[in-house]
Design an enzyme around this catalytic site. Sequence first.
Site, PDB file in Angstrom:
ATOM      1  N   ALA A  13      12.844 -10.039  16.778  1.00  0.00           N
ATOM      2  CA  ALA A  13      12.036 -11.123  17.940  1.00  0.00           C
ATOM      3  C   ALA A  13      12.836 -11.891  18.597  1.00  0.00           C
ATOM      4  O   ALA A  13      13.136 -11.631  19.721  1.00  0.00           O
ATOM      5  CB  ALA A  13      10.942 -11.691  16.996  1.00  0.00           C
ATOM      6  N   LYS A  32      19.036 -20.522  10.168  1.00  0.00           N
ATOM      7  CA  LYS A  32      19.452 -21.532   9.278  1.00  0.00           C
ATOM      8  C   LYS A  32      20.435 -21.196   8.215  1.00  0.00           C
ATOM      9  O   LYS A  32      21.110 -22.165   7.661  1.00  0.00           O
ATOM     10  CB  LYS A  32      18.116 -21.887   8.670  1.00  0.00           C
ATOM     11  CG  LYS A  32      17.397 -21.013   7.784  1.00  0.00           C
ATOM     12  CD  LYS A  32      16.163 -21.709   7.205  1.00  0.00           C
ATOM     13  CE  LYS A  32      15.580 -20.799   6.301  1.00  0.00           C
ATOM     14  NZ  LYS A  32      14.110 -21.464   5.784  1.00  0.00           N
ATOM     15  N   ALA A  43      14.650  -4.664   6.745  1.00  0.00           N
ATOM     16  CA  ALA A  43      13.619  -3.688   6.923  1.00  0.00           C
ATOM     17  C   ALA A  43      14.077  -2.403   6.450  1.00  0.00           C
ATOM     18  O   ALA A  43      15.147  -2.019   7.167  1.00  0.00           O
ATOM     19  CB  ALA A  43      13.042  -3.902   8.072  1.00  0.00           C
ATOM     20  N   GLN A  44      13.596  -1.582   5.851  1.00  0.00           N
ATOM     21  CA  GLN A  44      13.975  -0.128   5.530  1.00  0.00           C
ATOM     22  C   GLN A  44      13.249   0.878   6.303  1.00  0.00           C
ATOM     23  O   GLN A  44      14.017   1.621   7.054  1.00  0.00           O
ATOM     24  CB  GLN A  44      13.751   0.098   4.085  1.00  0.00           C
ATOM     25  CG  GLN A  44      14.431  -0.981   2.976  1.00  0.00           C
ATOM     26  CD  GLN A  44      14.226  -0.423   1.776  1.00  0.00           C
ATOM     27  OE1 GLN A  44      13.457   0.358   1.097  1.00  0.00           O
ATOM     28  NE2 GLN A  44      14.921  -1.135   0.673  1.00  0.00           N
ATOM     29  N   GLY A  45      11.712   0.957   6.082  1.00  0.00           N
ATOM     30  CA  GLY A  45      10.969   1.886   6.748  1.00  0.00           C
ATOM     31  C   GLY A  45      11.377   2.413   8.176  1.00  0.00           C
ATOM     32  O   GLY A  45      12.139   3.263   8.567  1.00  0.00           O
ATOM     33  N   GLU A 113       4.399   6.948   6.643  1.00  0.00           N
ATOM     34  CA  GLU A 113       4.103   5.766   5.883  1.00  0.00           C
ATOM     35  C   GLU A 113       2.559   5.678   5.612  1.00  0.00           C
ATOM     36  O   GLU A 113       1.832   6.306   6.360  1.00  0.00           O
ATOM     37  CB  GLU A 113       4.600   4.521   6.198  1.00  0.00           C
ATOM     38  CG  GLU A 113       6.242   4.514   6.072  1.00  0.00           C
ATOM     39  CD  GLU A 113       6.636   3.287   6.798  1.00  0.00           C
ATOM     40  OE1 GLU A 113       6.376   2.189   6.727  1.00  0.00           O
ATOM     41  OE2 GLU A 113       8.122   3.398   7.229  1.00  0.00           O
ATOM     42  N   HIS A 236       3.420  -5.932  -0.606  1.00  0.00           N
ATOM     43  CA  HIS A 236       4.091  -4.479  -0.562  1.00  0.00           C
ATOM     44  C   HIS A 236       3.857  -3.704  -2.104  1.00  0.00           C
ATOM     45  O   HIS A 236       4.203  -4.433  -3.190  1.00  0.00           O
ATOM     46  CB  HIS A 236       5.453  -4.498  -0.157  1.00  0.00           C
ATOM     47  CG  HIS A 236       5.906  -3.348   0.118  1.00  0.00           C
ATOM     48  ND1 HIS A 236       6.153  -2.108  -0.852  1.00  0.00           N
ATOM     49  CD2 HIS A 236       6.339  -2.612   1.298  1.00  0.00           C
ATOM     50  CE1 HIS A 236       6.751  -0.971   0.068  1.00  0.00           C
ATOM     51  NE2 HIS A 236       6.778  -1.440   1.211  1.00  0.00           N
ATOM     52  N   ARG A 282      -1.662  -0.197   2.517  1.00  0.00           N
ATOM     53  CA  ARG A 282      -1.107  -0.925   1.496  1.00  0.00           C
ATOM     54  C   ARG A 282      -1.982  -1.915   0.946  1.00  0.00           C
ATOM     55  O   ARG A 282      -1.755  -1.971  -0.516  1.00  0.00           O
ATOM     56  CB  ARG A 282       0.040  -2.004   2.431  1.00  0.00           C
ATOM     57  CG  ARG A 282       1.063  -1.515   2.705  1.00  0.00           C
ATOM     58  CD  ARG A 282       2.213  -2.244   2.999  1.00  0.00           C
ATOM     59  NE  ARG A 282       3.260  -1.503   3.548  1.00  0.00           N
ATOM     60  CZ  ARG A 282       4.161  -1.853   4.260  1.00  0.00           C
ATOM     61  NH1 ARG A 282       4.276  -2.861   4.678  1.00  0.00           N
ATOM     62  NH2 ARG A 282       5.171  -1.105   4.713  1.00  0.00           N
TER      63      ARG A 282
HETATM   64  C1  SIN Z   1       8.886  -0.262   4.185  1.00  0.00           C
HETATM   65  O1  SIN Z   1       9.806   0.282   4.376  1.00  0.00           O
HETATM   66  O2  SIN Z   1       8.051   0.212   3.150  1.00  0.00           O
HETATM   67  C2  SIN Z   1       8.289  -1.617   4.624  1.00  0.00           C
HETATM   68  C3  SIN Z   1       7.999  -1.388   5.982  1.00  0.00           C
HETATM   69  C4  SIN Z   1       7.043  -2.331   6.766  1.00  0.00           C
HETATM   70  O3  SIN Z   1       6.894  -3.253   6.001  1.00  0.00           O
HETATM   71  O4  SIN Z   1       6.428  -1.931   7.637  1.00  0.00           O
END
Ligand code: SIN
Length: 540
Positions: A13, A32, A43-45, A113, A236, A282
């Site tokens: 952002a 910081k 972030a993976q997804g 997802e 998560h 989720r």
């Molecule tokens: C994930 O890779 O599971 C996280 C993606 C997300 O939080 O949107």
Amino acid sequence: MECDFLVIGSGIAGLSLALRVARLGSVVIITKKKEVDTATNLAQGGIAAVLSQSDSQENHIRDTLISGAGLCHEDVVRLVVEKGADRVRDLIALGVDFVKNSKDSSELDLGQEGGHSRRRVAHAHDFTGKEIERALLARVKRQTNIRILENHRAIDLLMVNTDKEGCRTQRCAGAYVLNEDLKVEAFSAKITILCTGGAGKVYLYTSNPDIATGDGMAMAFRAGAVMANMEFIQFHPTCLYHPKAKNFLISEAVRGEGGILVDQDGRPFMEKYDGRKDLATRDAVARAIDTEMKVTGADCVFLDITHKDKEFVKKRFPTIYARCLSYGIDITTELIPVVPAAHYSCGGVETDTWGRTSIKGLLALGETACTGLHGGNRLASNSLLEAVVFAERASAYCADHWQELSSKTVPKVEQWRSGEAQSLNEEILIHHNWDLIRRIMWNYVGIVRNMKRLRLAKKQIEGIYQEIEQHYRDYFVSPNMIELRNIALISMLIIQSALQRKESRGLHFLIDHPETRKECANDTRFRKKNGGMLAEIEMC
Ligand code: SIN
């Protein structure tokens, strides 16, 4: 220190906004820790958007609304989804290398997802955030009008009085910042933008990096901003459960590629809880795992991806494969032990569709903000999307109003006064309370809540919070003290919001009120109570 734009935070952002407003004026980004110490970097997804012929904006809008459990603002959802694909293309133009479709390299490879009815997640294998952060930082460094200052922590917003048409109001004019030499400096700015991410560190177990202490939210609250929906904390479902693994996520994309949640005997269990099984939203999956663990007494459940082709798994999830292997788990042949952990704050500083908060001169973006997109449960991979869409909106607002905004002189601000403060030579006073708050939040304000535990948590954290505020007055500010003060305040805000919502909806599940009530389909909006105790709220 003076600038036109003070950006607090260096994730997707903050960097996106900085790149867009640099043509208007000088930008200072403070962060910081190191510039890459952001939630974005972990972030993976990926980033969700309508990017294929087999998908439609209506599909993405519907999925987001369903996930949000009746609290999404539909106008905001439409806006974000409609702009989404263009913003992904902007990222590609800035150099982000998303994985291409293996059959047609003019198309992106799209992941799946939980809660998505289509494949629509653009990704860079399982290190999407890292790739975005790399590309944006490289661009930022080419801009002479942007400075990044590492190891600079914002303490509080700098507020000045303005008289408009006989009305006395306050406006934000920058922030007090603890610099790398641990001296407090006043940074004045025409526009201040909070992009400090979320507050996962409020909980004992989290997928978030150490910086996620809710600093932007806490500063905005103290300055009098309207906040919303703080009770909606997303857990998560699948963080790695291993004594040596700290905050390591097993991406939801693993389930998107066929991973199945199983119990300690290898039996799939999601069907018992939700017809969408492993690709339920989720809130549903995290609650199912929590119930399984409580019923069986097991310390974790397991994710099974062993039935997929070995080479595919290694290529699609290189980071997860390597990290698990480093702990002795070969995910191509063995089950992955997983537990839910605090992941995302759906609430935050309320903003309009231009990223403006209720305080003049103050914008908020990304996880710090509550824009109305996520409602009661964020749809996976909608967060990076929200950050880039709103960074563009906020910069468009600044450009359209630049003449008026830039005509404001950078105000004379009061220097920080330390008064009679002394050095705190007992760090235990800080560490003890850090640990206490995070444990109380995990045990009493977690995935499944009840009124009794919420009230107990409020009482206990209230006492700790008062002690911390006293330390804050008595001792010189330190990085740990700033964060502790913020996590204590954010915990109080989460609890107070949770106590207001007497129903179960999305991520907020209250045993005393398991039903979703039509009359509660509103945001929990509040601000600091005028003349009240420091963390006391009044509803808006
Ligand atoms: C994930 O890779 O599971 C996280 C993606 C997300 O939080 O949107």
